[in-house]
Scaffold this motif. Structure first.
Motif, short mmCIF file in Angstrom:
data_model
loop_
_atom_site.label_atom_id
_atom_site.label_comp_id
_atom_site.label_asym_id
_atom_site.label_seq_id
_atom_site.Cartn_x
_atom_site.Cartn_y
_atom_site.Cartn_z
N LEU A 182 1.24 -1.39 0.49
CA LEU A 182 0.15 -0.19 0.16
C LEU A 182 1.09 0.95 0.02
O LEU A 182 2.11 1.76 0.41
CB LEU A 182 -1.02 -0.14 1.36
CG LEU A 182 -2.11 1.02 1.76
CD1 LEU A 182 -2.80 1.06 0.14
CD2 LEU A 182 -2.98 1.09 2.65
N LYS A 183 0.79 2.30 -0.64
CA LYS A 183 0.99 3.60 -0.55
C LYS A 183 -0.38 4.42 -0.40
O LYS A 183 -0.55 4.44 -0.93
CB LYS A 183 1.70 3.66 -2.25
CG LYS A 183 2.65 2.98 -2.35
CD LYS A 183 3.23 3.68 -3.93
CE LYS A 183 4.53 3.14 -4.68
NZ LYS A 183 4.61 1.92 -4.93
N VAL A 184 0.55 4.97 0.86
CA VAL A 184 -0.98 5.96 1.90
C VAL A 184 -0.73 7.54 0.99
O VAL A 184 0.12 7.40 0.98
CB VAL A 184 -0.37 5.75 3.58
CG1 VAL A 184 -1.11 6.81 4.18
CG2 VAL A 184 -0.30 4.50 3.77
N PRO A 185 -1.99 7.40 0.48
CA PRO A 185 -2.25 9.30 -0.13
C PRO A 185 -1.13 10.03 1.11
O PRO A 185 -1.39 9.85 2.02
CB PRO A 185 -3.66 9.12 -0.20
CG PRO A 185 -4.36 7.51 0.49
CD PRO A 185 -3.75 7.03 0.93
N VAL A 186 -0.62 10.55 0.88
CA VAL A 186 0.56 11.64 1.29
C VAL A 186 1.38 11.45 1.89
O VAL A 186 2.98 11.48 1.99
CB VAL A 186 0.29 13.05 2.12
CG1 VAL A 186 0.40 14.13 2.65
CG2 VAL A 186 -2.06 13.90 1.21
N LEU A 187 1.20 10.35 2.63
CA LEU A 187 2.01 9.84 3.61
C LEU A 187 3.56 8.72 2.81
O LEU A 187 4.44 8.79 3.35
CB LEU A 187 1.96 9.22 4.72
CG LEU A 187 0.90 9.87 5.50
CD1 LEU A 187 0.13 9.09 6.86
CD2 LEU A 187 1.70 11.30 5.86
N GLY A 188 2.71 7.94 1.53
CA GLY A 188 3.64 6.42 0.76
C GLY A 188 3.91 5.68 1.44
O GLY A 188 3.18 4.71 1.76
N PRO A 189 4.89 4.66 1.14
CA PRO A 189 4.58 3.53 1.14
C PRO A 189 4.63 2.77 2.59
O PRO A 189 4.69 3.88 3.57
CB PRO A 189 6.59 2.26 0.72
CG PRO A 189 6.42 3.58 -0.44
CD PRO A 189 6.10 5.23 0.81
N ILE A 190 4.05 1.97 2.88
CA ILE A 190 3.60 2.15 4.17
C ILE A 190 4.00 0.62 5.02
O ILE A 190 5.36 1.26 6.33
CB ILE A 190 2.06 0.93 4.23
CG1 ILE A 190 1.63 0.65 6.04
CG2 ILE A 190 2.18 -0.58 3.58
CD1 ILE A 190 0.04 0.34 5.75
N GLN A 191 5.08 0.59 3.90
CA GLN A 191 6.32 -0.27 5.09
C GLN A 191 7.10 1.05 5.39
O GLN A 191 7.93 0.72 6.64
CB GLN A 191 7.32 -0.96 3.60
CG GLN A 191 8.33 -2.33 4.88
CD GLN A 191 7.61 -2.98 5.83
OE1 GLN A 191 6.61 -3.38 5.80
NE2 GLN A 191 8.35 -2.70 7.54
N ASN A 224 10.01 3.52 10.74
CA ASN A 224 10.11 4.23 11.50
C ASN A 224 9.12 4.34 12.73
O ASN A 224 9.31 5.14 13.75
CB ASN A 224 9.47 5.91 10.90
CG ASN A 224 9.88 5.58 9.66
OD1 ASN A 224 11.39 6.49 9.45
ND2 ASN A 224 9.29 6.69 8.69
N LEU A 225 8.69 2.96 13.69
CA LEU A 225 7.98 3.10 14.65
C LEU A 225 8.91 2.01 15.37
O LEU A 225 9.13 0.77 14.78
CB LEU A 225 6.58 2.25 14.26
CG LEU A 225 6.10 4.02 13.91
CD1 LEU A 225 4.53 3.00 13.21
CD2 LEU A 225 5.39 4.61 14.14
N ASP A 226 8.58 2.16 16.30
CA ASP A 226 8.85 0.62 18.00
C ASP A 226 7.56 -0.18 17.36
O ASP A 226 6.69 0.60 18.20
CB ASP A 226 8.57 1.25 19.06
CG ASP A 226 8.87 -0.23 19.82
OD1 ASP A 226 9.20 -1.19 19.61
OD2 ASP A 226 8.89 0.11 21.37
#
Length: 157
Positions: A134-143, A148-150
């Motif tokens: 998935l490419k999240v609109p505005v935010l980019g690739p979900i991976q 960037n998260l724990d």
């Protein structure tokens, strides 16, 4: 239109609350639940002393507008006795529209993509389970967002 709805609960048998909300969504005219992630357990995001949350993500196919879908979600919350006392308080059910097609919506009632999704492993991990590329609109690739998260405190059930 394909949309993704996050489901969460930490009161009154959370797994059952999520299942009931999914049934209600699927029985709503104009909505067909097309996919469901596994359930995940996580601590409250504000660190308060309340039960852990159970979260999941579902994909729906709908011809409803984003605002109509929001109203359906809010009606389901009311029917499942959701009480809005304070932000991030314990709840029987929470339904959040995370993504609605490729649309970007900013209104007083609704912001899509969900404005906090990039900070929440309990949203991104189950979403990626449904749509790994998935490419999240505005935010980019979900991976990239997940990287960037724990995610170590998120428990797959």
């Amino acid at each position: 239109m394909l949309a993704y709805i996050g489901l969460g609960s930490n009161l009154n048998h959370p797994k059952k609350q999520i299942k009931n909300a999914l049934i209600a969504l699927n029985y709503t005219k104009g909505i067909k639940v097309g996919g469901l992630s596994n359930m995940y357990q996580s601590k409250p995001i504000d660190g308060s002393k309340q039960p852990d949350y159970i979260n999941a993500m579902c994909q729906v196919d709908t011809h409803l507008t984003a605002l109509e879908l929001l109203h359906v979600c809010q009606d389901i919350e009311i029917k499942q006795h959701r009480v809005r006392e304070k932000k991030w308080s314990a709840r029987t059910i929470d339904l959040d529209i995370i993504i609605y097609g490729v649309q970007v919506i900013v209104s007083t009632q609704l912001i899509i993509p969900h404005p906090k999704m990039m900070n929440r492993a309990f949203v991104l991990v189950p979403l990626a389970e449904l749509e790994p590329n998935l490419k999240v609109p505005v935010l980019g690739p979900i991976q990239n967002l997940i990287d960037n998260l724990d995610t170590t405190k998120l428990v797959k059930l």
